[in-house]
Design an enzyme around this catalytic site. Structure first.
Site, mmCIF file in Angstrom:
data_model
loop_
_atom_site.group_PDB
_atom_site.id
_atom_site.type_symbol
_atom_site.label_atom_id
_atom_site.label_comp_id
_atom_site.label_asym_id
_atom_site.label_seq_id
_atom_site.Cartn_x
_atom_site.Cartn_y
_atom_site.Cartn_z
ATOM 1 N N ALA A 90 57.790 -19.294 -13.976
ATOM 2 C CA ALA A 90 57.991 -20.686 -14.402
ATOM 3 C C ALA A 90 56.705 -21.503 -14.339
ATOM 4 C CB ALA A 90 59.085 -21.332 -13.571
ATOM 5 N N THR A 91 55.789 -21.148 -13.440
ATOM 6 C CA THR A 91 54.509 -21.889 -13.387
ATOM 7 C C THR A 91 53.797 -21.775 -14.728
ATOM 8 O OG1 THR A 91 54.254 -21.546 -11.017
ATOM 9 C CG2 THR A 91 52.232 -21.984 -12.269
ATOM 10 N N GLN A 199 65.112 -23.444 -11.008
ATOM 11 C CA GLN A 199 66.134 -23.367 -9.960
ATOM 12 C C GLN A 199 67.551 -23.445 -10.533
ATOM 13 O OE1 GLN A 199 65.595 -22.761 -6.774
ATOM 14 N NE2 GLN A 199 63.401 -23.147 -6.574
ATOM 15 N N SER A 219 62.553 -18.360 -14.499
ATOM 16 C CA SER A 219 61.806 -17.418 -13.662
ATOM 17 C C SER A 219 62.722 -16.317 -13.138
ATOM 18 C CB SER A 219 61.215 -18.205 -12.489
ATOM 19 O OG SER A 219 60.460 -17.360 -11.666
ATOM 20 N N HIS A 221 62.417 -14.390 -10.375
ATOM 21 C CA HIS A 221 62.614 -14.178 -8.930
ATOM 22 C C HIS A 221 63.472 -15.240 -8.259
ATOM 23 C CE1 HIS A 221 59.618 -17.015 -6.979
ATOM 24 N NE2 HIS A 221 59.173 -17.046 -8.220
ATOM 25 N N THR A 261 49.928 -7.091 -22.917
ATOM 26 C CA THR A 261 50.937 -6.026 -22.882
ATOM 27 C C THR A 261 52.149 -6.488 -22.086
ATOM 28 O OG1 THR A 261 49.222 -4.366 -23.035
ATOM 29 C CG2 THR A 261 51.345 -3.635 -22.154
ATOM 30 N N CYS A 346 55.160 -23.406 -2.328
ATOM 31 C CA CYS A 346 53.863 -23.544 -2.996
ATOM 32 C C CYS A 346 52.925 -24.449 -2.226
ATOM 33 C CB CYS A 346 54.054 -24.139 -4.381
ATOM 34 S SG CYS A 346 55.379 -23.326 -5.222
HETATM 35 N N1 PMP Z 1 59.527 -24.996 -10.905
HETATM 36 C C1 PMP Z 1 60.384 -25.057 -9.887
HETATM 37 C C2 PMP Z 1 61.415 -26.141 -9.849
HETATM 38 C C3 PMP Z 1 60.344 -24.082 -8.885
HETATM 39 O O1 PMP Z 1 61.196 -24.158 -7.858
HETATM 40 C C4 PMP Z 1 59.376 -23.062 -8.957
HETATM 41 C C5 PMP Z 1 59.284 -22.002 -7.876
HETATM 42 N N2 PMP Z 1 59.133 -22.549 -6.600
HETATM 43 C C6 PMP Z 1 58.499 -23.053 -10.047
HETATM 44 C C7 PMP Z 1 58.616 -24.026 -11.003
HETATM 45 C C8 PMP Z 1 57.460 -21.983 -10.192
HETATM 46 O O2 PMP Z 1 58.071 -20.768 -10.500
HETATM 47 P P1 PMP Z 1 57.317 -19.373 -10.407
HETATM 48 O O3 PMP Z 1 57.299 -19.012 -8.973
HETATM 49 O O4 PMP Z 1 58.143 -18.462 -11.243
HETATM 50 O O5 PMP Z 1 55.952 -19.572 -10.977
#
Ligand code: PMP
Length: 397
Positions: A90-91, A199, A219, A221, A261, A346
């Site tokens: 998601a980042t 989330q 995302s 995970h 890839t 994070c």
């Molecule tokens: N957005 C939100 C709301 C998240 O909770 C997170 C993960 N903590 C992220 C973005 C980033 O996701 P990723 O770890 O897949 O980069």
């Protein structure tokens, strides 16, 4: 008094599991479902082809698997398979959505963006970058309950608003944001609507299916899939592709928006995790709600303050403060019982007060005491009482 909690982590011997604290940090990352792990192994060991190899069976098998995953992921949010752009998580999706629209904004003279003060750093960071490049960014303050008022989003719109970016569920408080109402507020406006659904994907279904959402970050995970895989959903608008531009250049994969890839095994795991999430979301939510009831029955007698409107909070999260207890002290005291956090993983390397709780205007003592506990349908907490008693001892030494 011990918590004989089994962790929900697949793998590891039973003895190891018994010695480990119960994992209550599922908003940071979830364990991988065993069936998903099998899928990842299969697409690593048996079928290891490159989905871009046109000339043989191995490549074709990999491509077919990727496309099946694309369809499974798209169907969770009622999108088309070719609207899924795989990313590392998601980042990256947030960066691609926000920075990828910048050139279009410059070309069309639309240099205003609306977002909120409670976004994840992977949204706030690219927005900061666009401010440095001359964009005007309005960050809406949440209500004291930690949710964003759709009327405020509407009031912030201008003729030159390029993008509105709001999250679906806050990672720290678990507060579910009124995405459907925000989509409604944007009905008459041309601004692109991006939702950070890291989330929420696979957990909240109907609001994420709204066609007014142009871009959505997800995302693997956070839904019992692997780390290192995610996607940006890019819905067509009136049959046209969005004017997104890539952040990197290469071999043209993912329609040139995200070359490189494809990690077929991770995509296969993500695809399976997404279909399991869709199939089982009601049962999973019910299990998580039952865990929340048990948690609250033990914690409420401590006089906790819940951070974030409890009526709007997702079933698998609570963020709370015990009066007189600092979160760092609580985390240390709970170390052998439960793995918990005081906010976003994070930012947990450098302790700083949660920007989410500060934005909601909570008193500093409550912010310094904030503990986040987040679980899953796989979590087994044998003894909330032990957790509550440990916190209670800190409050009344
Ligand atoms: N957005 C939100 C709301 C998240 O909770 C997170 C993960 N903590 C992220 C973005 C980033 O996701 P990723 O770890 O897949 O980069």
């Amino acid at each position: 008094m011990t918590v004989t909690a089994t962790t929900d982590t697949p793998g590891g011997s039973d003895a190891q599991k018994l010695q480990r604290p119960v994992y209550l940090d599922c908003n940071a990352t979830t364990p991988v479902e065993p069936a998903v792990m099998e899928e990842i192994v299969r697409w690593t060991v048996e079928e290891f082809g490159n989905a871009g190899s046109r000339t043989h069976h191995y490549g074709q098998a990999a491509k077919n698997r990727v496309n099946a995953a694309r369809a499974d992921i798209a169907s969770v949010v009622d999108a088309c398979a070719d609207e899924v752009v795989f990313t590392s998580g998601a980042t990256e999706s947030n960066n691609l959505a926000i920075l990828g629209l910048a050139s279009h904004g410059v070309r069309t003279g639309r240099l205003h963006i609306v977002s909120t003060q409670i976004e994840h750093k992977s949204v706030l960071g690219p927005l900061d970058e666009l401010s440095r490049r001359g964009f005007d960014v309005t960050l809406i303050r949440p209500t004291p309950g930690g949710w964003v008022d759709p009327d405020e989003v509407q009031a912030a719109l201008r003729a030159d608003t390029l993008l509105v970016s709001t999250m679906a569920v806050n990672n720290e408080t678990g507060v579910v944001q009124p995405i459907a109402e925000i989509a409604d507020a944007l009905k008459e406006h041309e601004a692109f609507f991006h939702v950070d659904a890291a989330q929420a994907f696979g957990k909240i279904i109907a609001p994420l299916r709204l066609k007014r959402i142009d871009l959505m970050s997800i995302s693997g995970h956070k839904i019992y899939g692997p780390k290192g895989i995610g996607a940006l959903m890019t819905r067509r608008r009136r049959f046209s592709r969005l004017p997104l531009e890539p952040l990197q250049y290469g071999g043209g994969q993912e329609r040139g928006l995200r070359p490189g890839t494809l990690p077929v095994a991770l995509i296969a795991g993500f695809g399976l995790a997404a279909s399991l999430a869709l199939q089982n979301h009601e049962q999973r939510a019910a299990k998580c709600a039952a865990i929340k009831r048990e948690a609250l029955a033990s914690l409420l007698p401590l006089g906790i303050g819940i951070n974030g409107d409890p009526d709007r909070t997702i079933e698998h999260t609570i963020n709370f403060s015990v009066p007189g207890v600092d979160s760092e002290a609580a985390i240390v005291a709970l170390k052998n019982l439960a793995a918990v956090s005081n906010g976003s993983a994070c930012t947990s390397q450098s302790y700083e007060p949660s920007h989410v709780l500060v934005a909601a205007g909570l008193p500093s003592e409550q912010i310094e005491g904030a503990l986040r506990m987040s679980w899953s349908h796989l979590t087994v907490v044998d003894d909330w009482t032990a957790i509550a008693e440990t916190l209670g001892r800190l409050a009344r030494p």
